[in-house]
Design an enzyme around this catalytic site. Structure first.
Site, PDB file in Angstrom:
ATOM      1  N   SER A   1      -9.755   1.809   2.963  1.00  0.00           N
ATOM      2  CA  SER A   1      -8.919   2.572   2.056  1.00  0.00           C
ATOM      3  C   SER A   1      -7.872   1.732   1.314  1.00  0.00           C
ATOM      4  O   SER A   1      -7.274   2.209   0.353  1.00  0.00           O
ATOM      5  CB  SER A   1      -8.203   3.663   2.856  1.00  0.00           C
TER       6      SER A   1
ATOM      7  N   SER B   1      -9.938  -0.488   7.176  1.00  0.00           N
ATOM      8  CA  SER B   1      -9.343  -0.334   5.840  1.00  0.00           C
ATOM      9  C   SER B   1      -8.637  -1.561   5.280  1.00  0.00           C
ATOM     10  O   SER B   1      -8.226  -1.559   4.128  1.00  0.00           O
ATOM     11  CB  SER B   1      -8.373   0.847   5.833  1.00  0.00           C
TER      12      SER B   1
ATOM     13  N   LYS C   1       0.854  -1.198   0.000  1.00  0.00           N
ATOM     14  CA  LYS C   1       0.000   0.000   0.000  1.00  0.00           C
ATOM     15  C   LYS C   1       0.886   1.244   0.000  1.00  0.00           C
ATOM     16  O   LYS C   1       1.875   1.306   0.731  1.00  0.00           O
ATOM     17  CB  LYS C   1      -0.901  -0.021   1.239  1.00  0.00           C
TER      18      LYS C   1
END
Length: 482
Positions: free
Chosen positions: A150, A174, A75
């Site tokens: 997210s 997330s 990420k």
């Protein structure tokens, strides 16, 4: 996509090389990522270089770890030396970190092959990955829908077989919510189990890094590689890290599982409710005792979170001033430069949360909002403590719905926030939570079952998840993505 152990065996037996495995992952990204848009950048040269080093070790008959030569997505809010880290924000469009995050350093040391940095909601604020400053990621099961957020890029990349495993971060859901929407395994560890050094901060008392995988065993292997004490992170727990694969047993005899009653009420999609209840019934057949548990203050998690997290974000994001790094807008005065840069650099959701946080921390409102939210946080933790006196693991739906259409909730922030209704309390209490695939709705969209453990009891989550997975076939389903 083959599992970590299978790939490791192929490497050790010299049936395939790390370069071949990496090339296959890069070709898959090349073939599907123009549709899915999981990656903000693909680090092909870096990946092949790492893979070559692994092959050289194997050629010399040197021992390699389980993650050596395994393609992984990271990420893009974890710092990677010499490789751009944007956090999905225009304000960090040109930021190249001068240091490595602890988790990516551990993966480097293990010989894992980073194939790229994955997309996310800007500064990890969002539940759909639509708040990225660069691109909107699609759900591999239906490209017109969101992957969740997210960490939507990491979840979609694993679901679309663009990498074997990936790392995400979880502040209010997330990792677990996108794992649920994309039909993969996602784990948020106990707060402090995994170092946050080098993770771009959103809400420091809630953020935690964790793994995405296609199966429970791979998630256990990846957690084992990134967990552990780190003196560079003052919130890191100094505790021995077990081999999490030792908890992977096919039976649940002797375990008591608690169903959180409050999560099956208003706002839950009937199909999700039915699918999750069927999964819970299945746990009984594996030997678990299943009881109902009440967490009466669970529902106050959402309002408490949307005071605490924005308050911490308001403080953390004050550092983006265009002086040290990131983009810079020309202006006559310093204050004008700050204002102009932030106006251009931050997206709407980030601005919204900074404004909420600044308001709740301001004189006259601090006691009424921030302090009260922290008290509610304590009460939620007490509800969990009471629950774990009776049960080993708590279960509930991961997300109230399956993947929704892109654009469906962007104009209604509150309905977007409700996507994390059942995941947020777990962060507030600092507990480990995991989402595993447990079925599909009528549109062939994945449904996730959330497992919640007591502090540092990831082992029990792995036991329940593995027993369920091995006796069902949901984890073997793949998206119809060509």
């Amino acid at each position: 996509m083959t599992s970590i152990r299978e790939l490791h065996q192929q490497l050790v037996n010299k049936e395939r090389s790390a370069v071949e495995i990496t090339t296959e992952a890069l070709e898959r990204i090349n073939a599907v990522d123009s549709k899915v848009k999981s990656f903000l950048q693909v680090t092909a040269d870096h990946a092949l270089e790492t893979a070559k080093k692994v092959d050289e070790k194997i050629a010399k008959n040197e021992e390699i770890g389980l993650l050596a030569g395994i393609p992984i997505g990271i990420k893009d809010n974890m710092c990677t030396t010499g490789i751009k880290t944007t956090c999905g924000s225009k304000i960090l469009a040109n930021f190249v970190p001068p240091y490595e995050s602890t988790v990516t350093q551990k993966l480097k040391d293990a010989g894992a092959v980073m194939v790229g940095k994955t997309n996310l909601d800007e500064f990890a604020m969002g539940s759909s990955t639509e708040n990225s400053g660069y691109q909107v990621t699609a759900n591999p099961w239906d490209l017109s829908r969101v992957p969740g957020g997210s960490s939507g890029g990491s979840a979609a990349a694993v679901a679309a077989s663009e990498c074997v495993v990936a790392l995400g971060s979880d502040t209010g859901g997330s990792i677990r919510q996108p794992a649920s929407l994309c039909g993969v395994v996602g784990l948020k560890p106990t707060y402090g189990l995994v170092s946050r050094f080098g993770l771009v901060a959103y809400a420091s008392s809630l953020d935690q890094i964790g793994p995405f995988a296609r199966n429970v065993q791979d998630a256990a292997i990846l957690l084992g590689a990134i967990a552990g004490y780190d003196p560079k992170d003052s919130t890191s727990i100094n505790t021995p890290v077990p081999d999490y694969t030792q908890f992977l047993k096919p039976s649940l005899e002797g375990l008591t599982i608690g169903v959180i009653e409050e999560t099956f009420g208003e706002g839950l999609d009937p199909v999700v409710s039915k699918t999750v209840k069927a999964a819970i019934d299945h746990l009984k057949t594996l030997g678990a005792k299943v009881v109902n548990v009440s967490c009466p203050r669970f529902r106050y998690g959402l309002p408490a979170y949307y005071i605490i997290a924005p308050s911490e974000a308001s403080s953390n994001l004050a550092r983006y001033d265009a002086v040290k790094y990131g983009i810079r807008e020309d202006a006559d005065t310093l204050i004008d430069m700050y204002t102009k840069t932030r106006a251009v650099g931050f997206g709407n959701e980030v601005k919204r949360r900074i404004m909420i946080g600044t308001y709740t921390l301001s004189a006259g409102y601090y006691d009424a909002y921030y302090l009260k939210a922290q008290k509610v946080r304590t009460l939620i933790k007490q509800d969990f403590d009471a629950g774990f006196e009776k049960v080993d693991v708590l279960v509930c739906p991961t997300s109230p719905t399956t993947a929704f259409k892109a654009g469906e909730k962007t104009s209604d922030p509150l309905s977007m926030y409700l996507s994390d209704l059942t995941t947020i309390p777990v962060n507030l209490a600092g507990l480990p939570g995991m989402s595993i695939p447990c079925g599909f709705d009528d549109n062939n969209l994945p449904v996730g079952l959330q497992l919640i453990g007591n502090v540092l009891e990831e082992g029990k989550l792995f036991q329940v998840a593995y027993a369920y997975e091995q006796s069902t076939d949901w984890h073997n389903q793949v998206p119809p993505l060509q």
